[in-house]
Design an enzyme around this catalytic site. Structure first.
Site, PDB file in Angstrom:
ATOM      1  N   ARG A  17     -19.519  10.787  29.592  1.00 11.06           N
ATOM      2  CA  ARG A  17     -20.653  11.515  30.161  1.00 11.06           C
ATOM      3  C   ARG A  17     -20.477  11.762  31.652  1.00 11.06           C
ATOM      4  O   ARG A  17     -20.716  12.865  32.137  1.00 11.06           O
ATOM      5  CB  ARG A  17     -21.970  10.773  29.910  1.00 11.06           C
ATOM      6  CG  ARG A  17     -22.436  10.858  28.470  1.00 11.06           C
ATOM      7  CD  ARG A  17     -23.736  10.128  28.272  1.00 11.06           C
ATOM      8  NE  ARG A  17     -23.583   8.735  28.697  1.00 11.06           N
ATOM      9  CZ  ARG A  17     -24.554   7.960  29.136  1.00 11.06           C
ATOM     10  NH1 ARG A  17     -25.788   8.419  29.207  1.00 11.06           N
ATOM     11  NH2 ARG A  17     -24.331   6.715  29.488  1.00 11.06           N
ATOM     12  N   ASN A  27     -25.537  10.385  25.175  1.00 11.81           N
ATOM     13  CA  ASN A  27     -25.015   9.629  24.037  1.00 11.81           C
ATOM     14  C   ASN A  27     -26.010   9.691  22.898  1.00 11.81           C
ATOM     15  O   ASN A  27     -27.218   9.682  23.122  1.00 11.81           O
ATOM     16  CB  ASN A  27     -24.811   8.153  24.412  1.00 11.81           C
ATOM     17  CG  ASN A  27     -23.595   7.934  25.280  1.00 11.81           C
ATOM     18  OD1 ASN A  27     -22.701   8.752  25.348  1.00 11.81           O
ATOM     19  ND2 ASN A  27     -23.577   6.806  25.968  1.00 11.81           N
TER      20      ASN A  27
END
Length: 88
Positions: A18, A36
């Site tokens: 990320r 996520n």
């Protein structure tokens, strides 16, 4: 302008995927978000100029050095007008 919804499969959680995505998006000038999911995948919305979105998706197939991207589910979606790119 182009927008894509992505689900990234593989070893993509716990490997800074990320954070890498946010930095890469900023460098390419695309907007959207990344997060996520509970099943171990990563979800993203990427939008911007056509070439930049394609570059972003190509880069996401590689990811950071410790990630192992197996596949990316991709679908075209409406541009939502995000400014910047963030982590959710």
């Amino acid at each position: 302008m182009n927008a894509r919804h992505l689900i990234i499969h593989g070893r993509v959680q716990g490997v800074f995927y990320r954070e890498w995505t946010v930095r890469t998006a900023h460098s390419l000038g695309v907007a959207g978000w990344v997060r996520n999911l509970p099943d171990g995948t990563v979800e993203a919305h990427v939008e911007g100029e056509d070439a930049a979105v394609l570059q972003m998706i190509a880069a996401m197939h590689e990811g950071p050095s410790h990630a192992r991207v197996e596949r990316i589910e991709e679908r075209e979606v409406a541009v939502e007008g995000y400014e910047g790119f963030g982590r959710r």
